[in-house]
Design a protein around this motif. Structure first.
Motif, mmCIF file in Angstrom:
data_model
loop_
_atom_site.group_PDB
_atom_site.id
_atom_site.type_symbol
_atom_site.label_atom_id
_atom_site.label_comp_id
_atom_site.label_asym_id
_atom_site.label_seq_id
_atom_site.Cartn_x
_atom_site.Cartn_y
_atom_site.Cartn_z
ATOM 1 N N ASP A 26 0.813 -1.222 0.000
ATOM 2 C CA ASP A 26 0.000 0.000 0.000
ATOM 3 C C ASP A 26 0.848 1.275 0.000
ATOM 4 O OD1 ASP A 26 -2.162 -1.700 0.099
ATOM 5 O OD2 ASP A 26 -2.630 -1.322 2.206
ATOM 6 N N GLU A 29 -0.033 4.596 -1.999
ATOM 7 C CA GLU A 29 -1.079 5.453 -1.457
ATOM 8 C C GLU A 29 -0.709 5.993 -0.074
ATOM 9 O OE1 GLU A 29 -2.059 2.104 -2.480
ATOM 10 O OE2 GLU A 29 -2.275 2.918 -4.485
ATOM 11 N N LEU A 30 -0.081 5.149 0.748
ATOM 12 C CA LEU A 30 0.182 5.545 2.134
ATOM 13 C C LEU A 30 1.303 6.575 2.276
ATOM 14 C CD1 LEU A 30 -0.182 2.323 4.314
ATOM 15 C CD2 LEU A 30 -1.731 4.263 4.110
ATOM 16 N N PRO A 32 2.447 9.172 0.444
ATOM 17 C CA PRO A 32 2.040 10.583 0.306
ATOM 18 C C PRO A 32 1.044 11.027 1.381
ATOM 19 C CG PRO A 32 1.991 9.477 -1.826
ATOM 20 C CD PRO A 32 2.169 8.407 -0.783
ATOM 21 N N LYS A 33 0.253 10.105 1.881
ATOM 22 C CA LYS A 33 -0.731 10.427 2.920
ATOM 23 C C LYS A 33 -0.058 10.620 4.282
ATOM 24 C CE LYS A 33 -4.806 8.332 5.092
ATOM 25 N NZ LYS A 33 -5.746 7.213 5.017
ATOM 26 N N ILE A 34 0.884 9.755 4.604
ATOM 27 C CA ILE A 34 1.516 9.743 5.919
ATOM 28 C C ILE A 34 2.649 10.772 6.016
ATOM 29 C CG2 ILE A 34 2.857 8.340 7.534
ATOM 30 C CD1 ILE A 34 1.366 5.894 6.427
ATOM 31 N N PRO A 36 3.535 13.588 3.620
ATOM 32 C CA PRO A 36 3.402 14.417 2.414
ATOM 33 C C PRO A 36 4.573 15.370 2.204
ATOM 34 C CG PRO A 36 1.909 15.169 4.135
ATOM 35 C CD PRO A 36 2.509 13.874 4.613
ATOM 36 N N SER A 41 3.655 12.249 -4.627
ATOM 37 C CA SER A 41 2.848 11.235 -5.308
ATOM 38 C C SER A 41 3.720 10.066 -5.765
ATOM 39 C CB SER A 41 2.130 11.826 -6.523
ATOM 40 O OG SER A 41 3.074 12.226 -7.506
ATOM 41 N N TYR A 151 1.423 4.903 11.853
ATOM 42 C CA TYR A 151 0.117 4.987 11.213
ATOM 43 C C TYR A 151 -0.688 3.710 11.437
ATOM 44 C CZ TYR A 151 -3.465 5.172 7.617
ATOM 45 O OH TYR A 151 -4.667 5.142 6.957
ATOM 46 N N TYR A 158 -6.938 -0.609 10.125
ATOM 47 C CA TYR A 158 -6.108 -0.877 8.947
ATOM 48 C C TYR A 158 -5.813 -2.374 8.890
ATOM 49 C CZ TYR A 158 -2.335 -0.842 5.586
ATOM 50 O OH TYR A 158 -1.558 -1.095 4.483
#
Length: 159
Positions: A26, A29-30, A32-34, A36, A41, A151, A158
């Motif tokens: 993952d 996706e993770l 950039p989210k966790i 940034p 990206s 996270y 999760y």
């Protein structure tokens, strides 16, 4: 061409399957989210995410580099093994032909895991790197791993 290899082990209270899913499967996706500030990206340019796929990483504002491309070399979801190589981009600094990472997640103590990461630096010509340069990358990997671990621990839903 020169060659330097560095090894790193990170223990985690998270079981192997769950940390492998978060840190590898993952990650696009993770990350950039966790984090940034480090990752803007991750996008697949070729392939389906499995071996042979090419991904473009666009780094965040806090990073000194803008982008890198990496190739997925091995992805074994049952054995929790992932190998990839940075093959293009300013992150290679005109010093490296490529940088390869070999990640293997194994069972640890008390239901946790141990993630073993071998980094292989393939230099252009006879470039010599000092320990400080090599260790700065190690600290970033540890920081990224711990951010992913935090996270997962903070989000029990999760899977």
């Amino acid at each position: 061409m020169g060659f330097i290899a560095k090894e790193l082990e990170i223990a985690s209270p998270i079981p192997p399957a769950k940390i492998f899913k978060a840190f590898v499967l993952d990650a696009d996706e993770l990350f950039p989210k966790i984090v940034p500030q480090a990752f803007k990206s991750v996008e697949i340019l070729e392939g389906d995410g499995g071996p042979g796929s090419i991904k473009k990483i666009t780094f965040g504002e806090a990073e000194q580099f803008k982008h890198a491309k990496h190739r997925v070399d091995v992805l074994d979801k049952e054995k929790f093994v992932y190998h990839y190589s940075w093959i293009e981009g300013d992150a290679l600094m005109h010093v490296f032909e490529k940088i390869s990472y070999e990640i293997k997640v194994e069972a640890g103590h008390d239901g946790g895991s141990v993630t073993k990461i071998t980094t292989k630096f393939f230099t252009i010509g006879d470039v010599h790197l000092n320990e400080e340069q090599l260790n700065s990358g190690k600290e970033k990997v540890i920081g990224l791993f711990k951010a992913v671990e935090d996270y997962v621990l903070a989000n029990p839903e999760y899977a």
